[in-house]
Design a protein around this motif. Structure first.
Motif, PDB file in Angstrom:
ATOM      1  N   LEU A 109     -17.458  21.122 -26.972  1.00 19.45           N
ATOM      2  CA  LEU A 109     -17.276  20.193 -25.860  1.00 19.45           C
ATOM      3  C   LEU A 109     -18.047  20.637 -24.624  1.00 19.45           C
ATOM      4  O   LEU A 109     -18.718  19.846 -23.966  1.00 19.45           O
ATOM      5  CB  LEU A 109     -15.789  20.079 -25.547  1.00 19.45           C
ATOM      6  CG  LEU A 109     -15.350  18.802 -24.859  1.00 19.45           C
ATOM      7  CD1 LEU A 109     -15.790  17.593 -25.634  1.00 19.45           C
ATOM      8  CD2 LEU A 109     -13.846  18.805 -24.697  1.00 19.45           C
ATOM      9  N   GLN A 110     -17.959  21.924 -24.325  1.00 20.91           N
ATOM     10  CA  GLN A 110     -18.630  22.385 -23.115  1.00 20.91           C
ATOM     11  C   GLN A 110     -20.150  22.351 -23.277  1.00 20.91           C
ATOM     12  O   GLN A 110     -20.874  22.020 -22.349  1.00 20.91           O
ATOM     13  CB  GLN A 110     -18.172  23.798 -22.749  1.00 20.91           C
ATOM     14  CG  GLN A 110     -18.591  24.172 -21.341  1.00 20.91           C
ATOM     15  CD  GLN A 110     -17.917  25.419 -20.834  1.00 20.91           C
ATOM     16  OE1 GLN A 110     -17.364  26.201 -21.612  1.00 20.91           O
ATOM     17  NE2 GLN A 110     -17.948  25.633 -19.539  1.00 20.91           N
TER      18      GLN A 110
ATOM     19  N   VAL B 269     -17.216  12.812 -28.391  1.00 19.26           N
ATOM     20  CA  VAL B 269     -16.338  13.782 -27.740  1.00 19.26           C
ATOM     21  C   VAL B 269     -15.323  14.323 -28.737  1.00 19.26           C
ATOM     22  O   VAL B 269     -15.011  15.513 -28.734  1.00 19.26           O
ATOM     23  CB  VAL B 269     -15.640  13.135 -26.530  1.00 19.26           C
ATOM     24  CG1 VAL B 269     -14.518  14.011 -26.025  1.00 19.26           C
ATOM     25  CG2 VAL B 269     -16.640  12.890 -25.425  1.00 19.26           C
TER      26      VAL B 269
ATOM     27  N   ARG C  90     -25.458  17.210 -21.604  1.00 14.93           N
ATOM     28  CA  ARG C  90     -25.564  15.864 -21.035  1.00 14.93           C
ATOM     29  C   ARG C  90     -26.028  15.895 -19.586  1.00 14.93           C
ATOM     30  O   ARG C  90     -26.788  15.043 -19.141  1.00 14.93           O
ATOM     31  CB  ARG C  90     -24.202  15.170 -21.078  1.00 14.93           C
ATOM     32  CG  ARG C  90     -23.821  14.624 -22.418  1.00 14.93           C
ATOM     33  CD  ARG C  90     -22.343  14.271 -22.416  1.00 14.93           C
ATOM     34  NE  ARG C  90     -22.031  13.342 -21.360  1.00 14.93           N
ATOM     35  CZ  ARG C  90     -21.670  12.090 -21.569  1.00 14.93           C
ATOM     36  NH1 ARG C  90     -21.575  11.632 -22.783  1.00 14.93           N
ATOM     37  NH2 ARG C  90     -21.389  11.298 -20.566  1.00 14.93           N
ATOM     38  N   SER C  91     -25.506  16.879 -18.832  1.00 13.04           N
ATOM     39  CA  SER C  91     -25.869  16.915 -17.416  1.00 13.04           C
ATOM     40  C   SER C  91     -27.214  17.601 -17.212  1.00 13.04           C
ATOM     41  O   SER C  91     -27.726  17.652 -16.107  1.00 13.04           O
ATOM     42  CB  SER C  91     -24.785  17.602 -16.602  1.00 13.04           C
ATOM     43  OG  SER C  91     -24.671  18.940 -17.001  1.00 13.04           O
ATOM     44  N   GLY C  92     -27.762  18.144 -18.282  1.00 12.51           N
ATOM     45  CA  GLY C  92     -29.109  18.679 -18.392  1.00 12.51           C
ATOM     46  C   GLY C  92     -29.774  19.176 -17.126  1.00 12.51           C
ATOM     47  O   GLY C  92     -29.429  20.188 -16.557  1.00 12.51           O
TER      48      GLY C  92
ATOM     49  N   ALA D  83     -21.158  18.900 -22.503  1.00 11.81           N
ATOM     50  CA  ALA D  83     -21.190  18.613 -21.067  1.00 11.81           C
ATOM     51  C   ALA D  83     -22.439  19.227 -20.436  1.00 11.81           C
ATOM     52  O   ALA D  83     -23.146  18.592 -19.661  1.00 11.81           O
ATOM     53  CB  ALA D  83     -19.933  19.134 -20.394  1.00 11.81           C
ATOM     54  N   THR D  84     -22.709  20.489 -20.795  1.00  9.46           N
ATOM     55  CA  THR D  84     -23.880  21.180 -20.268  1.00  9.46           C
ATOM     56  C   THR D  84     -25.128  20.388 -20.567  1.00  9.46           C
ATOM     57  O   THR D  84     -25.993  20.164 -19.732  1.00  9.46           O
ATOM     58  CB  THR D  84     -24.019  22.562 -20.933  1.00  9.46           C
ATOM     59  OG1 THR D  84     -22.821  23.270 -20.717  1.00  9.46           O
ATOM     60  CG2 THR D  84     -25.189  23.325 -20.359  1.00  9.46           C
TER      61      THR D  84
END
Lengths: 320, 348
Positions: A162-163, A153, A169-171, A166-167
């Motif tokens: 960062l965004q 992070v 990781r949540s795939g 997040a995008t």
């Protein structure tokens, strides 16, 4: 006669697969496949790859869970509770920062390498500490994951990624199209590999000493198992993001129902995880139709509840 | 029981840590080195030096402005250090574990989720617009409620186990985090930028207005913990022994956990999440205190935490010219120390 339950389970999964193929924002019916070339094109570009990705990713995570649980001899481990997924994420992020134009395959290589390193670190840490209780093991893993994640992070935030992190990781499976999922086939090979080597993993699961005294090359099995897990985690993480808890819940439920023979359980584990993954994906697609919630998020919610239920059940049986 | 010390508590050995805690920690071995009062005085002296350096050195521009800003930062540091140091030491005592920190119960995840939810529902400007006492209080209460629910649910049964409670907290934390990830990808990049500043520990941007309330909470919690310091010593002996010495084990645990979650939640709402800071302060405190008595370890942990923050900030600002980086550096180094310590100690 003995194969009847398995066959009917396979039929059930097949029904789910068909449902997954024909439900979605773009209206494709079985008939329009033959009459409408656009629909057929769309079907082949988006629906088929998506469903295949669902099947392969689910199998990959379930198999990773099985292998890790055998090697660590703990029911609560899988790539997300051992920090392995976080390491894969760090690998991809570093590659994105260093060479932004890297191809998908290179990214997967990096992710798998880091996942391998991460799984090794976890095993080393685990082998060096005395465990007072079963539930400590996932706590160690998650703390290690938090440690790696804080580095990830920080790097992401200092490079404005960062965004994206997040995008990514949540795939989820919404962006899976022809050309982006094919490396997942490698995962299929891992599943077959595990089936072939299943008995060895079962024996390795009895512990190092037992395995060695039975004449098994324990280190080699450990290494093979870790490589399989790392590849499965790395490839899946790059294509569809984190898939939390799947590798933990399904193998455990199957073990509860059928005992611990890996080879005989494996078809059930794969079928059940594919079914769960497709159901989660369908739920995610239908609840906010025509938008969608990533299957991984649905699975995260369902998985957390089931995981907690499992811990409590275990607690009810014996003190943990 | 409150002010009379139970006879065994004075030399309370920690469960299995006595062997590696050196001669000072053992129940039978005589204490070596400086007496505790001198150790505490030394730590306090170092803190005083660091505070003076931090407040008065290298002021550029108007003195009044810089001084006021530094006082605010110092106030935040005092509160953060107090919350994490006291919270972690008490938490380690009640969990019988020298490595865990209270953050593991999912505080960070709850904090990140609420902040992300706020931005996702009301837009990027909401964070600045709603900043204020009500939000700080709400945020703190939410996190306290989370841990207390967890505790009531999982620890109240006959088979209550603190490890199970931790694991469930950790798992729920993972789930919250994946929900936050999903919500974050829905944000516009500018909204996300606003949010991102909240997802890290930040000591330098706290408002003066929060400090009195936070300070009052710290004082009250500190007073309660201090009042119960001998009971904490007794808790170190384990559930059975503590109960036989007249401690209402479960009630004591409930009270302590409530206080810990209040401290950590408040510090997180005030200055953002920090996972490994408390671990480092508690570990150093046990090493330097040379005893396991809470009457010594608690103030020592607070002083060491404060010294780390003030000294660290001074060095970061004037040696590395990176004033916003302190929490990142502490988290990273703290994480590394955690790993090394885990490997050397050999048990969790």
């Amino acid at each position: 006669m003995r194969r009847l339950p398995l066959a009917s389970a396979a039929l059930g999964v097949l029904a789910l697969v068909i449902a997954s193929l024909f439900i979605g924002g773009y209206d494709i019916g079985p008939r329009s496949l033959f009459t409408d070339p656009d629909a057929r094109e769309m079907f082949l570009i988006s629906r088929v790859p998506r469903t295949l990705a669902l099947i392969l990713a689910a199998a990959a995570m379930a198999v990773s869970g099985v292998i890790m649980q055998m090697l660590v001899q703990n029911r609560f481990v899988e790539p997300t509770t051992t920090g392995t997924s976080e390491w894969a994420a760090l690998g991809v992020l570093l590659l994105t920062v260093l060479t932004p134009g890297a191809s998908l395959l290179v990214k997967m290589g990096a992710a798998s390498l880091f996942a391998f390193a991460g799984a090794l670190v976890f095993l080393v840490v685990l082998s060096r500490i005395a465990l007072k209780s079963q539930v400590i093991v996932p706590i160690v893993g998650i703390m290690l994951g938090a440690l790696v994640s804080s580095v990830t992070v920080y790097i992401a935030s200092s490079t404005q990624l960062l965004q994206m992190l997040a995008t990514w990781r949540s795939g989820g499976f919404s962006s899976v199209v022809r050309g982006s999922y094919e490396p997942l086939w490698a995962v299929g090979a891992i599943v077959v590999g595990l089936y072939v080597a299943a008995d060895r993993f079962t024996i390795a699961g009895l512990g190092r000493d037992t395995a060695v005294s039975l004449g098994l090359p324990y280190r080699r099995i450990l290494f093979t198992g870790l490589t399989m897990v790392a590849l499965a985690t790395g490839v899946t993480t790059v294509v569809v993001g984190f898939i939390p808890f799947l590798g933990l819940i399904v193998p455990n439920l199957v073990s509860m129902a059928r005992g611990d023979d890996i080879r005989r359980n494996l078809p059930w584990v794969v079928l059940a995880s594919v079914a769960l993954m497709i159901v989660c994906d369908l739920v995610g697609r239908l609840v906010v139709f025509p938008m969608e919630i990533p299957a991984t998020l649905v699975l995260g919610a369902v998985g957390a509840v089931m995981f907690v239920a499992m811990i409590l059940r275990q607690r009810g049986k014996a003190h943990v | 029981m409150s002010e009379t010390r139970p006879p065994t508590a004075a030399t309370a050995p920690h469960d299995k840590a006595t062997s590696d805690a050196g001669p000072a920690g053992g129940a039978a071995a005589p204490r070596k080195g400086l007496p505790v009062a001198a150790r505490l005085a030394l730590a306090a002296g170092l803190v005083a030096v660091a505070v003076v350096l931090f407040l008065f050195l290298f002021i550029e521009g108007t003195f009044a402005f810089a001084f006021e800003r530094r006082l605010t930062v110092l106030g935040t540091m005092v509160i953060v250090a107090f919350a994490h140091a006291v919270g972690t030491v008490v938490f380690q005592t009640i969990t019988h574990n020298r490595i865990l920190t209270p953050s593991i119960m999912g505080f960070d995840a709850v904090y990140i989720l609420t902040q992300t939810l706020l931005v996702a529902v009301f837009g990027g400007s909401v964070l600045a617009a709603t900043d204020g006492m009500p939000k700080l209080v709400t945020q703190t209460l939410l996190m306290v409620c989370f841990t207390m629910l967890l505790f009531r649910w999982l620890f109240s049964g006959r088979n209550g186990s603190i490890h199970v409670m931790l694991l469930v907290g950790v798992v729920l934390g993972l789930a919250f985090r994946s929900l936050s990830d999903f919500l974050q990808r829905l944000l516009s990049p500018s909204e996300h930028d606003v949010l991102a500043t909240r997802l890290f520990g930040r000591l330098t941007s706290a408002e003066v207005g929060y400090l009195p309330l936070a300070g009052a909470v710290c004082l009250i919690v500190g007073a309660v913990v201090w009042h119960r310091r001998y009971r904490l010593d007794t808790l170190l002996l384990g559930r059975e022994t503590a109960t036989s010495l007249g401690i209402a084990h479960k009630r004591e645990l409930t009270v302590m956990l409530l206080l810990v979650s209040l401290l950590i939640a408040m510090s997180t709402a005030l200055a953002g999440p920090m996972t490994f800071f408390g671990f480092v302060t508690a570990m150093l405190a046990y090493q330097f205190a040379g005893t396991h008595r809470h009457a010594v370890v608690l103030p020592m942990a607070f002083l060491i935490g404060l010294l780390t923050l003030v000294g660290g900030q001074f060095v970061m600002e004037h040696v590395f010219y990176a004033s916003g980086m302190l929490t990142v550096v502490i988290e990273f180094l703290g994480g590394a120390v955690f790993l090394v310590h885990l490997l050397r100690k050999g048990s969790l």
